[in-house]
Design an enzyme around this catalytic site. Structure first.
Site, PDB file in Angstrom:
ATOM      1  N   ASP A  17       0.820  -1.222   0.000  1.00  0.00           N
ATOM      2  CA  ASP A  17       0.000   0.000   0.000  1.00  0.00           C
ATOM      3  C   ASP A  17       0.851   1.267   0.000  1.00  0.00           C
ATOM      4  O   ASP A  17       0.469   2.285   0.582  1.00  0.00           O
ATOM      5  CB  ASP A  17      -0.954   0.020   1.203  1.00  0.00           C
ATOM      6  CG  ASP A  17      -1.990  -1.090   1.136  1.00  0.00           C
ATOM      7  OD1 ASP A  17      -2.399  -1.437   0.015  1.00  0.00           O
ATOM      8  OD2 ASP A  17      -2.369  -1.613   2.193  1.00  0.00           O
ATOM      9  N   GLU A  18       2.005   1.220  -0.661  1.00  0.00           N
ATOM     10  CA  GLU A  18       2.866   2.410  -0.734  1.00  0.00           C
ATOM     11  C   GLU A  18       2.530   3.293  -1.937  1.00  0.00           C
ATOM     12  O   GLU A  18       3.100   4.360  -2.103  1.00  0.00           O
ATOM     13  CB  GLU A  18       4.349   2.008  -0.830  1.00  0.00           C
ATOM     14  CG  GLU A  18       4.865   1.137   0.294  1.00  0.00           C
ATOM     15  CD  GLU A  18       4.829  -0.339  -0.084  1.00  0.00           C
ATOM     16  OE1 GLU A  18       5.457  -1.137   0.621  1.00  0.00           O
ATOM     17  OE2 GLU A  18       4.163  -0.678  -1.092  1.00  0.00           O
ATOM     18  N   LYS A  20       2.515   1.902  -5.227  1.00  0.00           N
ATOM     19  CA  LYS A  20       3.319   1.419  -6.359  1.00  0.00           C
ATOM     20  C   LYS A  20       2.543   1.486  -7.674  1.00  0.00           C
ATOM     21  O   LYS A  20       3.109   1.804  -8.720  1.00  0.00           O
ATOM     22  CB  LYS A  20       3.774  -0.025  -6.095  1.00  0.00           C
ATOM     23  CG  LYS A  20       4.711  -0.178  -4.914  1.00  0.00           C
ATOM     24  CD  LYS A  20       5.212  -1.604  -4.766  1.00  0.00           C
ATOM     25  CE  LYS A  20       4.119  -2.581  -4.389  1.00  0.00           C
ATOM     26  NZ  LYS A  20       3.539  -2.325  -3.046  1.00  0.00           N
ATOM     27  N   GLY A  21       1.241   1.175  -7.607  1.00  0.00           N
ATOM     28  CA  GLY A  21       0.437   1.196  -8.823  1.00  0.00           C
ATOM     29  C   GLY A  21       0.357   2.583  -9.437  1.00  0.00           C
ATOM     30  O   GLY A  21       0.460   2.746 -10.653  1.00  0.00           O
ATOM     31  N   ASN A  42      -2.776 -11.442  -4.787  1.00  0.00           N
ATOM     32  CA  ASN A  42      -2.945 -10.863  -3.452  1.00  0.00           C
ATOM     33  C   ASN A  42      -2.548  -9.393  -3.457  1.00  0.00           C
ATOM     34  O   ASN A  42      -2.786  -8.673  -2.492  1.00  0.00           O
ATOM     35  CB  ASN A  42      -2.136 -11.627  -2.403  1.00  0.00           C
ATOM     36  CG  ASN A  42      -0.679 -11.799  -2.781  1.00  0.00           C
ATOM     37  OD1 ASN A  42      -0.298 -11.619  -3.941  1.00  0.00           O
ATOM     38  ND2 ASN A  42       0.152 -12.159  -1.826  1.00  0.00           N
ATOM     39  N   ALA A  43      -1.928  -8.941  -4.555  1.00  0.00           N
ATOM     40  CA  ALA A  43      -1.620  -7.518  -4.704  1.00  0.00           C
ATOM     41  C   ALA A  43      -2.891  -6.784  -5.118  1.00  0.00           C
ATOM     42  O   ALA A  43      -3.824  -7.376  -5.653  1.00  0.00           O
ATOM     43  CB  ALA A  43      -0.535  -7.322  -5.758  1.00  0.00           C
ATOM     44  N   GLY A  44      -2.920  -5.489  -4.881  1.00  0.00           N
ATOM     45  CA  GLY A  44      -4.061  -4.686  -5.295  1.00  0.00           C
ATOM     46  C   GLY A  44      -3.601  -3.315  -5.738  1.00  0.00           C
ATOM     47  O   GLY A  44      -3.243  -2.487  -4.906  1.00  0.00           O
ATOM     48  N   HIS A  45      -3.562  -3.079  -7.049  1.00  0.00           N
ATOM     49  CA  HIS A  45      -3.123  -1.792  -7.575  1.00  0.00           C
ATOM     50  C   HIS A  45      -4.309  -1.078  -8.214  1.00  0.00           C
ATOM     51  O   HIS A  45      -4.942  -1.610  -9.123  1.00  0.00           O
ATOM     52  CB  HIS A  45      -1.997  -1.980  -8.593  1.00  0.00           C
ATOM     53  CG  HIS A  45      -0.715  -2.432  -7.972  1.00  0.00           C
ATOM     54  ND1 HIS A  45       0.421  -2.708  -8.698  1.00  0.00           N
ATOM     55  CD2 HIS A  45      -0.377  -2.636  -6.681  1.00  0.00           C
ATOM     56  CE1 HIS A  45       1.391  -3.078  -7.875  1.00  0.00           C
ATOM     57  NE2 HIS A  45       0.922  -3.042  -6.656  1.00  0.00           N
ATOM     58  N   THR A  46      -4.601   0.112  -7.708  1.00  0.00           N
ATOM     59  CA  THR A  46      -5.721   0.904  -8.215  1.00  0.00           C
ATOM     60  C   THR A  46      -5.197   2.029  -9.093  1.00  0.00           C
ATOM     61  O   THR A  46      -4.317   2.785  -8.685  1.00  0.00           O
ATOM     62  CB  THR A  46      -6.540   1.505  -7.055  1.00  0.00           C
ATOM     63  OG1 THR A  46      -7.027   0.439  -6.232  1.00  0.00           O
ATOM     64  CG2 THR A  46      -7.713   2.313  -7.585  1.00  0.00           C
ATOM     65  N   THR A 130      -4.120 -13.381   2.496  1.00  0.00           N
ATOM     66  CA  THR A 130      -5.378 -13.066   1.816  1.00  0.00           C
ATOM     67  C   THR A 130      -6.163 -14.331   1.475  1.00  0.00           C
ATOM     68  O   THR A 130      -7.267 -14.246   0.945  1.00  0.00           O
ATOM     69  CB  THR A 130      -5.107 -12.295   0.513  1.00  0.00           C
ATOM     70  OG1 THR A 130      -4.232 -13.066  -0.320  1.00  0.00           O
ATOM     71  CG2 THR A 130      -4.468 -10.946   0.809  1.00  0.00           C
ATOM     72  N   ARG A 144       8.950 -28.493  -6.593  1.00  0.00           N
ATOM     73  CA  ARG A 144       9.137 -28.987  -7.960  1.00  0.00           C
ATOM     74  C   ARG A 144       8.014 -29.887  -8.472  1.00  0.00           C
ATOM     75  O   ARG A 144       8.215 -30.702  -9.369  1.00  0.00           O
ATOM     76  CB  ARG A 144      10.487 -29.726  -8.098  1.00  0.00           C
ATOM     77  CG  ARG A 144      11.694 -28.842  -7.821  1.00  0.00           C
ATOM     78  CD  ARG A 144      12.995 -29.616  -7.957  1.00  0.00           C
ATOM     79  NE  ARG A 144      14.148 -28.794  -7.640  1.00  0.00           N
ATOM     80  CZ  ARG A 144      14.796 -28.024  -8.519  1.00  0.00           C
ATOM     81  NH1 ARG A 144      14.397 -27.979  -9.769  1.00  0.00           N
ATOM     82  NH2 ARG A 144      15.834 -27.305  -8.137  1.00  0.00           N
ATOM     83  N   GLN A 225       3.263  -6.306  -3.324  1.00  0.00           N
ATOM     84  CA  GLN A 225       3.443  -6.353  -1.874  1.00  0.00           C
ATOM     85  C   GLN A 225       4.558  -5.381  -1.448  1.00  0.00           C
ATOM     86  O   GLN A 225       4.803  -4.399  -2.109  1.00  0.00           O
ATOM     87  CB  GLN A 225       3.731  -7.784  -1.383  1.00  0.00           C
ATOM     88  CG  GLN A 225       2.564  -8.748  -1.556  1.00  0.00           C
ATOM     89  CD  GLN A 225       2.481  -9.331  -2.946  1.00  0.00           C
ATOM     90  OE1 GLN A 225       3.446  -9.848  -3.477  1.00  0.00           O
ATOM     91  NE2 GLN A 225       1.321  -9.250  -3.548  1.00  0.00           N
TER      92      GLN A 225
END
Length: 235
Positions: A17-18, A20-21, A42-46, A130, A144, A225
């Protein structure tokens, strides 16, 4: 930024939540290619573009700018989520230029089951997952016996390899929940369909990206993340 000033890596130094998106979206305006190189949905970029809001979980943020976007081999991919994000972009008349790594590993429903059960049994040591199957998929990759996108798009490989993976994960699930009942055939049929829908996007992204960097293309590597969530450097 690397010695080659045409390649930039965007990494979060906290717990996510920095922004990045948003940074990726800004820098992508002058880039040729935007790459997601690790993590899963599990990432969330708005990203807000032309007064429209796009929420991405696996798709690189540059897609709204109609840039060339790459999901590389370090990612784990939930085909259902990826296809939904593709459909959303197409519904907004975006021209999608996506390349998906043939060696990225695939998330299956039983990975999500294990994710939730393990989190429950950790008690006070919960990681705050998540529960989308990211960790268990990476575990199978390290062991593997995980399945790759290459397997997903070849039905003759998918059934044989998925049965082995399903049986292994079923035993793990039964350690936590002896009453769990899965449906192998349902999973197989759904993932056959996913594979055929994604097939046109699949290439060797490692080779492709190296050739593009050699041609001095401007490439952004979009992290997911944050550093403090990492296995090596996080908590």
């Amino acid at each position: 930024m690397s010695k080659n000033s045409n390649t930039i890596g965007i990494i979060g130094l906290s717990f996510g939540d920095e922004g990045k998106g948003k940074i990726t979206d800004y820098l992508a305006q002058k880039a040729d290619i935007v790459v997601r190189f690790q993590g899963g949905n599990n990432a969330g970029h708005t990203v807000v573009h032309n007064n429209k809001t796009f929420k991405f979980h696996i798709m690189p943020s540059g897609a709204v700018l109609e840039k060339e976007v790459v999901i590389a081999n370090g990612c784990v991919v939930d085909p259902k989520v990826l296809l939904k994000e593709i459909e959303n972009l197409e519904a907004h008349n975006k021209n999608l230029n996506l390349k998906l790594s043939s060696t990225a590993h695939v998330i299956f429903p039983f990975h999500k089951v294990i994710d939730g059960l393990e989190e429950k049994f950790k008690g006070d040591y919960k990681a705050g997952t998540t529960k989308r199957g990211i960790g268990p998929t990476y575990s199978d990759k390290a062991a593997r016996f995980g399945l790759r996108v290459f397997d997903l798009i070849h039905p003759e490989l998918l059934e044989r390899k998925l049965k082995r993976l399903y049986d292994i994960n079923k035993k793990v699930i039964h350690c936590y929940d002896p009453d769990w009942i899965g449906d192998f055939n349902e999973i197989l049929e759904k993932y056959k369909i996913y594979g055929q829908k994604l097939k046109k996007y699949v290439i060797d992204t490692a080779y492709y990206l190296n050739t593009q960097i050699d041609k001095n293309k401007k490439v952004i590597f979009e992290g997911a993340q944050g550093t403090l969530l990492g296995i090596d450097h996080g908590f």
